[in-house]
Design a protein around this motif. Structure first.
Motif, mmCIF file in Angstrom:
data_model
loop_
_atom_site.group_PDB
_atom_site.id
_atom_site.type_symbol
_atom_site.label_atom_id
_atom_site.label_comp_id
_atom_site.label_asym_id
_atom_site.label_seq_id
_atom_site.Cartn_x
_atom_site.Cartn_y
_atom_site.Cartn_z
ATOM 1 N N SER A 51 0.781 -1.236 0.000
ATOM 2 C CA SER A 51 0.000 0.000 0.000
ATOM 3 C C SER A 51 0.810 1.281 0.000
ATOM 4 O O SER A 51 0.237 2.368 0.049
ATOM 5 C CB SER A 51 -0.935 0.009 1.228
ATOM 6 O OG SER A 51 -1.763 -1.133 1.235
ATOM 7 N N THR A 52 2.143 1.190 -0.028
ATOM 8 C CA THR A 52 2.963 2.396 -0.004
ATOM 9 C C THR A 52 4.017 2.361 -1.102
ATOM 10 O O THR A 52 4.280 1.313 -1.710
ATOM 11 C CB THR A 52 3.685 2.584 1.352
ATOM 12 O OG1 THR A 52 4.862 1.752 1.395
ATOM 13 C CG2 THR A 52 2.780 2.231 2.514
ATOM 14 N N VAL A 269 -5.614 25.839 7.021
ATOM 15 C CA VAL A 269 -5.198 24.913 5.963
ATOM 16 C C VAL A 269 -5.842 23.563 6.265
ATOM 17 O O VAL A 269 -5.262 22.751 6.980
ATOM 18 C CB VAL A 269 -3.666 24.783 5.910
ATOM 19 C CG1 VAL A 269 -3.246 23.812 4.820
ATOM 20 C CG2 VAL A 269 -3.006 26.137 5.697
ATOM 21 N N PRO A 270 -7.037 23.301 5.749
ATOM 22 C CA PRO A 270 -7.824 22.144 6.199
ATOM 23 C C PRO A 270 -7.417 20.800 5.601
ATOM 24 O O PRO A 270 -8.229 19.881 5.551
ATOM 25 C CB PRO A 270 -9.242 22.522 5.759
ATOM 26 C CG PRO A 270 -9.051 23.382 4.554
ATOM 27 C CD PRO A 270 -7.794 24.157 4.814
ATOM 28 N N VAL A 271 -6.163 20.651 5.189
ATOM 29 C CA VAL A 271 -5.769 19.403 4.519
ATOM 30 C C VAL A 271 -5.665 18.215 5.478
ATOM 31 O O VAL A 271 -5.686 17.074 5.044
ATOM 32 C CB VAL A 271 -4.434 19.581 3.757
ATOM 33 C CG1 VAL A 271 -4.585 20.565 2.622
ATOM 34 C CG2 VAL A 271 -3.318 20.026 4.690
ATOM 35 N N PHE A 272 -5.537 18.490 6.792
ATOM 36 C CA PHE A 272 -5.373 17.390 7.735
ATOM 37 C C PHE A 272 -6.662 17.046 8.470
ATOM 38 O O PHE A 272 -6.677 16.118 9.287
ATOM 39 C CB PHE A 272 -4.272 17.723 8.757
ATOM 40 C CG PHE A 272 -2.916 17.877 8.134
ATOM 41 C CD1 PHE A 272 -2.286 16.802 7.533
ATOM 42 C CD2 PHE A 272 -2.268 19.099 8.136
ATOM 43 C CE1 PHE A 272 -1.032 16.935 6.947
ATOM 44 C CE2 PHE A 272 -1.028 19.248 7.562
ATOM 45 C CZ PHE A 272 -0.400 18.168 6.958
ATOM 46 N N GLU A 273 -7.728 17.751 8.203
ATOM 47 C CA GLU A 273 -8.997 17.445 8.854
ATOM 48 C C GLU A 273 -9.456 16.042 8.470
ATOM 49 O O GLU A 273 -9.439 15.660 7.304
ATOM 50 C CB GLU A 273 -10.053 18.473 8.451
ATOM 51 C CG GLU A 273 -9.889 19.809 9.151
ATOM 52 C CD GLU A 273 -11.059 20.737 8.885
ATOM 53 O OE1 GLU A 273 -11.588 21.314 9.839
ATOM 54 O OE2 GLU A 273 -11.442 20.877 7.702
ATOM 55 N N PRO A 333 0.316 9.252 -0.908
ATOM 56 C CA PRO A 333 -0.669 10.260 -0.497
ATOM 57 C C PRO A 333 -0.494 10.636 0.970
ATOM 58 O O PRO A 333 0.034 9.846 1.769
ATOM 59 C CB PRO A 333 -2.001 9.552 -0.731
ATOM 60 C CG PRO A 333 -1.712 8.465 -1.711
ATOM 61 C CD PRO A 333 -0.307 8.034 -1.439
ATOM 62 N N SER A 334 -0.950 11.818 1.327
ATOM 63 C CA SER A 334 -0.799 12.308 2.703
ATOM 64 C C SER A 334 -1.349 11.322 3.720
ATOM 65 O O SER A 334 -0.731 11.066 4.757
ATOM 66 C CB SER A 334 -1.492 13.668 2.847
ATOM 67 O OG SER A 334 -1.413 14.128 4.168
ATOM 68 N N GLN A 335 -2.507 10.724 3.437
ATOM 69 C CA GLN A 335 -3.109 9.810 4.401
ATOM 70 C C GLN A 335 -2.258 8.560 4.604
ATOM 71 O O GLN A 335 -2.174 8.030 5.721
ATOM 72 C CB GLN A 335 -4.512 9.413 3.962
ATOM 73 C CG GLN A 335 -5.299 8.666 5.037
ATOM 74 C CD GLN A 335 -5.457 9.462 6.319
ATOM 75 O OE1 GLN A 335 -5.978 10.566 6.304
ATOM 76 N NE2 GLN A 335 -4.996 8.905 7.431
ATOM 77 N N ALA A 341 3.065 6.464 10.026
ATOM 78 C CA ALA A 341 3.545 6.978 11.313
ATOM 79 C C ALA A 341 2.707 6.455 12.477
ATOM 80 O O ALA A 341 3.217 6.248 13.586
ATOM 81 C CB ALA A 341 3.553 8.503 11.293
ATOM 82 N N LYS A 342 1.422 6.226 12.247
ATOM 83 C CA LYS A 342 0.569 5.682 13.295
ATOM 84 C C LYS A 342 0.810 4.183 13.489
ATOM 85 O O LYS A 342 0.982 3.700 14.607
ATOM 86 C CB LYS A 342 -0.903 5.934 12.953
ATOM 87 C CG LYS A 342 -1.322 7.396 13.032
ATOM 88 C CD LYS A 342 -2.789 7.573 12.686
ATOM 89 C CE LYS A 342 -3.687 6.952 13.721
ATOM 90 N NZ LYS A 342 -5.123 7.152 13.412
#
Length: 351
Positions: A51-52, A269-273, A333-335, A341-342
């Motif tokens: 997946s990465t 900057v709502p990209v992390f919401e 992708p950011s997610q 990291a999680k």
């Protein structure tokens, strides 16, 4: 219960023995690695493969390698992680008075292709390194979030957070102007040499940018995964490497103070919401806030485009470093970067 458990974890951090690599990293022995050898670790490896686009990853616990994946020695572009590295370099010169964080860009003689507005001239060095300058001049090197910028001249410096490469590139210029040094030479002197980096190559480092848009160049950096992990281990140990205080502990604390809460960050900057992580911001470091899992208490990250990352988890004495080789043009992708990291910390068995 959560607060009590966090207290226990923090006590563990204070009491735990730390190991530092010499020229080569030490692998954890079977007993040391045991909390990391479980079904979650096996699932994490499968996730990385399936997946990465990650090309190299290391997890270091108490200074020893407990998990690795891919090519750890490949030197490649670390994108915006460069900003966190520059913040580390600032410390020595702020503390000896060479860099004055209260100086304004007017006092520093900062101008640019499209000019600087009178209200923008009041921005201080502190505003710039916390991404709160209020200067929304075009950036000559892509990677910021200026699509969310307010109208130029509409906000007071220090009052509005925006992730802008204009700020970060000017931060590099100010560093060199005030210290009379070169950023890459300082990386070598302050970090690469004391930390005995295995793969650092001064000749690979060079600045980039379109000076017809902005006169201030970016300072891209090329590191290996295993040398990125050394930076994380240095931060985990409050700037101390073995018996040497490489970066002062008080500056490490200062870098990691919250200048922008996740509430303000997501509003601007709502990209992390909805990403599952609430990030605040310090001096060019991303701060994990409002976390429900004790493993993430006090965590912070250097983050870069495509999938470059150094995350420090003080509560479990752990460092994660991973990267994606930019030349492959295969971005995570950011997610996905957040998930990595999680998931990395969640491997750790806290029992």
């Amino acid at each position: 219960m959560r607060l009590f458990f966090t207290f226990l974890m923090c006590c563990s951090l204070t009491l735990g023995a730390q190991t530092f690599p010499d020229r080569v990293w030490h692998a954890a022995n079977e007993k040391e690695a045991q909390p990391w050898q479980n079904d979650k670790a096996r699932a994490f490896r499968e996730y990385l493969i399936d997946s990465t686009k990650i090309t190299g990853l290391m997890i270091v616990h108490k200074g020893k390698v407990v998990f690795d994946f891919g090519d750890l020695q490949e030197l490649s572009y670390i994108a915006s992680c460069r900003k966190s590295v520059l913040s580390m370099l600032y410390g020595q010169y702020v503390e000896d008075g060479t860099i004055d964080l209260s100086k304004t860009i007017k006092e520093l003689g900062i101008d640019d292709v499209e000019g600087i507005l009178p209200i923008e001239e009041k921005a201080t060095v502190k505003d710039i390194i916390s991404a709160r300058s209020g200067v929304y001049h075009p950036e000559g090197y892509p990677g910021g979030m200026q699509e969310y910028a307010p109208e130029r001249g509409s906000v007071e410096p220090g009052s509005h957070w925006l992730y802008s490469n204009w700020d970060f590139n000017v931060a590099g210029y100010i560093f060199e102007q005030e210290t009379g040094t070169n950023i890459y030479d300082e990386v070598e002197r302050q970090l690469a040499n004391p930390l005995h980096m295995q793969d650092w190559d001064r000749s690979a480092q060079h600045k980039q940018g379109n000076t017809s848009i902005s006169k201030y160049l970016a300072y891209p950096m090329w590191f290996s995964t295993r040398d990125m992990a050394r930076l994380g281990l240095l931060m985990l140990n409050k700037g101390k490497w073995k018996d040497v205080q490489v970066v002062s502990g008080s500056w490490v604390d200062e870098m990691l103070k919250t200048r922008t809460t996740h509430t303000e960050l997501n509003k601007n900057v709502p990209v992390f919401e909805g990403s599952g992580v609430n990030y605040g911001y310090g001096y060019m470091w991303w701060l994990w806030q409002d976390v429900d899992d004790a493993r993430f208490e006090g965590a912070y990250s250097a983050k870069g485009a495509m999938g470059q990352n150094i995350t420090v988890y003080p509560a479990i004495e752990t460092v994660l470093a991973f990267k994606t080789k930019a030349a492959y043009r295969r971005a995570n992708p950011s997610q996905v970067r957040i998930n990595v990291a999680k998931k990395a910390a969640e491997i750790f068995d806290m029992q």
